[in-house]
Design a protein around this motif. Sequence first.
Motif, PDB file in Angstrom:
ATOM      1  N   SER A  53       1.153   3.939   9.427  1.00  0.00           N
ATOM      2  CA  SER A  53       2.562   3.561   9.329  1.00  0.00           C
ATOM      3  C   SER A  53       2.999   2.563  10.397  1.00  0.00           C
ATOM      4  O   SER A  53       4.131   2.082  10.366  1.00  0.00           O
ATOM      5  CB  SER A  53       3.442   4.817   9.436  1.00  0.00           C
ATOM      6  OG  SER A  53       3.214   5.482  10.663  1.00  0.00           O
TER       7      SER A  53
ATOM      8  N   GLN B 103      -6.318   4.439  -6.304  1.00  0.00           N
ATOM      9  CA  GLN B 103      -6.581   5.731  -5.677  1.00  0.00           C
ATOM     10  C   GLN B 103      -7.366   6.651  -6.604  1.00  0.00           C
ATOM     11  O   GLN B 103      -8.282   7.350  -6.181  1.00  0.00           O
ATOM     12  CB  GLN B 103      -5.259   6.387  -5.263  1.00  0.00           C
ATOM     13  CG  GLN B 103      -4.531   5.665  -4.139  1.00  0.00           C
ATOM     14  CD  GLN B 103      -3.176   6.276  -3.837  1.00  0.00           C
ATOM     15  OE1 GLN B 103      -2.670   7.083  -4.621  1.00  0.00           O
ATOM     16  NE2 GLN B 103      -2.601   5.895  -2.706  1.00  0.00           N
TER      17      GLN B 103
ATOM     18  N   LEU C  53       6.215   2.269  -1.632  1.00  0.00           N
ATOM     19  CA  LEU C  53       5.192   1.378  -1.099  1.00  0.00           C
ATOM     20  C   LEU C  53       5.688   0.731   0.188  1.00  0.00           C
ATOM     21  O   LEU C  53       6.888   0.536   0.389  1.00  0.00           O
ATOM     22  CB  LEU C  53       4.834   0.293  -2.127  1.00  0.00           C
ATOM     23  CG  LEU C  53       4.277   0.770  -3.466  1.00  0.00           C
ATOM     24  CD1 LEU C  53       4.014  -0.416  -4.373  1.00  0.00           C
ATOM     25  CD2 LEU C  53       3.010   1.590  -3.269  1.00  0.00           C
TER      26      LEU C  53
ATOM     27  N   THR D  93       1.394   6.210   4.381  1.00  0.00           N
ATOM     28  CA  THR D  93       0.711   7.329   5.024  1.00  0.00           C
ATOM     29  C   THR D  93       1.103   7.337   6.489  1.00  0.00           C
ATOM     30  O   THR D  93       1.326   6.279   7.096  1.00  0.00           O
ATOM     31  CB  THR D  93      -0.823   7.212   4.910  1.00  0.00           C
ATOM     32  OG1 THR D  93      -1.252   5.975   5.498  1.00  0.00           O
ATOM     33  CG2 THR D  93      -1.268   7.267   3.452  1.00  0.00           C
TER      34      THR D  93
ATOM     35  N   GLU E  88       9.411   9.220  -2.331  1.00  0.00           N
ATOM     36  CA  GLU E  88       8.178   9.845  -1.844  1.00  0.00           C
ATOM     37  C   GLU E  88       6.958   8.980  -2.123  1.00  0.00           C
ATOM     38  O   GLU E  88       6.034   8.918  -1.312  1.00  0.00           O
ATOM     39  CB  GLU E  88       8.017  11.225  -2.504  1.00  0.00           C
ATOM     40  CG  GLU E  88       6.802  11.985  -1.999  1.00  0.00           C
ATOM     41  CD  GLU E  88       6.688  13.341  -2.645  1.00  0.00           C
ATOM     42  OE1 GLU E  88       5.715  14.047  -2.368  1.00  0.00           O
ATOM     43  OE2 GLU E  88       7.595  13.694  -3.430  1.00  0.00           O
ATOM     44  N   ASP E  89       6.952   8.304  -3.285  1.00  0.00           N
ATOM     45  CA  ASP E  89       5.807   7.471  -3.638  1.00  0.00           C
ATOM     46  C   ASP E  89       6.091   5.992  -3.362  1.00  0.00           C
ATOM     47  O   ASP E  89       5.550   5.114  -4.017  1.00  0.00           O
ATOM     48  CB  ASP E  89       5.447   7.653  -5.112  1.00  0.00           C
ATOM     49  CG  ASP E  89       6.623   7.299  -6.028  1.00  0.00           C
ATOM     50  OD1 ASP E  89       7.754   7.196  -5.513  1.00  0.00           O
ATOM     51  OD2 ASP E  89       6.393   7.112  -7.240  1.00  0.00           O
TER      52      ASP E  89
ATOM     53  N   ILE F 278       0.853  -1.187   0.000  1.00  0.00           N
ATOM     54  CA  ILE F 278       0.000   0.000   0.000  1.00  0.00           C
ATOM     55  C   ILE F 278       0.884   1.230   0.000  1.00  0.00           C
ATOM     56  O   ILE F 278       2.087   1.163   0.265  1.00  0.00           O
ATOM     57  CB  ILE F 278      -0.943   0.027   1.228  1.00  0.00           C
ATOM     58  CG1 ILE F 278      -0.122   0.030   2.520  1.00  0.00           C
ATOM     59  CG2 ILE F 278      -1.908  -1.138   1.208  1.00  0.00           C
ATOM     60  CD1 ILE F 278      -0.956   0.183   3.776  1.00  0.00           C
ATOM     61  N   SER F 279       0.290   2.374  -0.307  1.00  0.00           N
ATOM     62  CA  SER F 279       1.029   3.638  -0.268  1.00  0.00           C
ATOM     63  C   SER F 279       1.284   4.053   1.181  1.00  0.00           C
ATOM     64  O   SER F 279       0.472   3.789   2.071  1.00  0.00           O
ATOM     65  CB  SER F 279       0.247   4.733  -0.987  1.00  0.00           C
ATOM     66  OG  SER F 279       0.086   4.410  -2.355  1.00  0.00           O
TER      67      SER F 279
ATOM     68  N   LYS G  10       3.172   0.034  -7.899  1.00  0.00           N
ATOM     69  CA  LYS G  10       2.895   1.465  -7.757  1.00  0.00           C
ATOM     70  C   LYS G  10       1.787   1.905  -8.716  1.00  0.00           C
ATOM     71  O   LYS G  10       0.890   2.673  -8.339  1.00  0.00           O
ATOM     72  CB  LYS G  10       4.166   2.278  -8.013  1.00  0.00           C
ATOM     73  CG  LYS G  10       5.213   2.159  -6.921  1.00  0.00           C
ATOM     74  CD  LYS G  10       6.414   3.034  -7.237  1.00  0.00           C
ATOM     75  CE  LYS G  10       7.463   2.958  -6.139  1.00  0.00           C
ATOM     76  NZ  LYS G  10       8.637   3.811  -6.431  1.00  0.00           N
TER      77      LYS G  10
ATOM     78  N   VAL H  88      -1.557   0.725  -7.364  1.00  0.00           N
ATOM     79  CA  VAL H  88      -2.004   1.511  -6.217  1.00  0.00           C
ATOM     80  C   VAL H  88      -2.517   2.867  -6.669  1.00  0.00           C
ATOM     81  O   VAL H  88      -3.548   3.357  -6.193  1.00  0.00           O
ATOM     82  CB  VAL H  88      -0.860   1.657  -5.194  1.00  0.00           C
ATOM     83  CG1 VAL H  88      -1.236   2.663  -4.115  1.00  0.00           C
ATOM     84  CG2 VAL H  88      -0.526   0.310  -4.580  1.00  0.00           C
ATOM     85  N   ARG H  89      -1.801   3.505  -7.615  1.00  0.00           N
ATOM     86  CA  ARG H  89      -2.255   4.811  -8.120  1.00  0.00           C
ATOM     87  C   ARG H  89      -3.598   4.681  -8.824  1.00  0.00           C
ATOM     88  O   ARG H  89      -4.495   5.527  -8.657  1.00  0.00           O
ATOM     89  CB  ARG H  89      -1.206   5.388  -9.086  1.00  0.00           C
ATOM     90  CG  ARG H  89       0.106   5.785  -8.413  1.00  0.00           C
ATOM     91  CD  ARG H  89       0.918   6.664  -9.344  1.00  0.00           C
ATOM     92  NE  ARG H  89       2.302   6.792  -8.903  1.00  0.00           N
ATOM     93  CZ  ARG H  89       3.303   6.076  -9.393  1.00  0.00           C
ATOM     94  NH1 ARG H  89       3.076   5.179 -10.351  1.00  0.00           N
ATOM     95  NH2 ARG H  89       4.530   6.239  -8.950  1.00  0.00           N
TER      96      ARG H  89
END
Length: 360
Positions: free
Chosen positions: A273, A340, A288, A269, A285-286, A266-267, A333, A336-337
């Motif tokens: 966490s 979202q 997983l 956050t 930054e992006d 998952i991304s 990635k 996941v994007r």
Amino acid sequence: VDSQPLDPPATPISGFLRFLRLIASHDWVREPLIFDPQGRIGAEDYARINADFVALRGAGNHSGPPMFLITPDCLRSSEGQVIGVGGSVSQVEHVLPTFTRVNPELVVLSRVVALAKRTEQFLLRLLIKGEAIGPPGENLWASVFHESTASLKSYSVLLRVDPQFVVDPDCSSTGGNISVKGADVDLKTPFTRSIMRRSAGPKSLRRYTYKNVVSSADALLHGWRPIDNIVDSLRTKFGSSAIFFYNGMAPDIIAVLWRPTAFSPISFTAMHSKHKRPLEDDWQEDGLVACNSYDIVREVCNVANDAIQDVKILDERCVKVTRSSESKILAMKRKVREDQVNDAGSITSSGEGSNNEEDD
């Protein structure tokens, strides 16, 4: 449930074997199990139940209660009005199970099916060979109710409980003794021994009377079940990542089984966490993250504290930090994007729809 083409069972063992065969052979994913012993569900109701089952399961057969068990009481509305038995069923949106709407979940149901299949085969072999019930041995019928070494290997983590917390070891799932002991005039059945041990309580908390010590305290320690409290606490904290199994009668082992979705990437956050680890060495930054099972096992041991004597990790793949290839991480990635974006689009469209209704 229909016994045809077989006759109704005439003995307890045949009824138990028929029950095991039903659990092991029924297609829980693609068919509902309709239990109607009194014949109260009609043909229209059967069609309605099957149609609702298909609608609830969805295209991928992944939705709805895992064990879709329907009884005549499931055709009743929330107000208590009987619907569907010899009448119209248009007032109810979907027919849902009453007893199995939430539990058992899919992981538990899969294990129940596997155990039922192995138990049926084991008992059939005993009946074919004509094994006696009394003498001990590898094919003793009582081993049906015990966890074998091969069965324990199907778990992810095993927590060995301190023997001081196991009041009645004869009820153990790993090798309890259920034989009848004593002379003819003083026979002690497994139930009698269990009641005596539970009445006495743990050895460290038993009261011993001495001639030179007079005790006026007659209060008994009631409701002292530390392992039950520990398992409840573990299920509350880590129920979304793992499932905890234990024998409430003799909790000598607490077995942990990771959920299939526990290690889905998952991304990152800040709010979610806790107990997470990055999938890449070079953090971006992006990036997983996935569930860090090592942190969970360590915190499980802290919660259990002195009640746990030993920890054995059987699923090493979940503890070790796996390094995926760059192409695989990029694909994750993108997925996941996309999820979202789809979620944001659905929220936006629902918001626009509500705004249009207000304008009208």
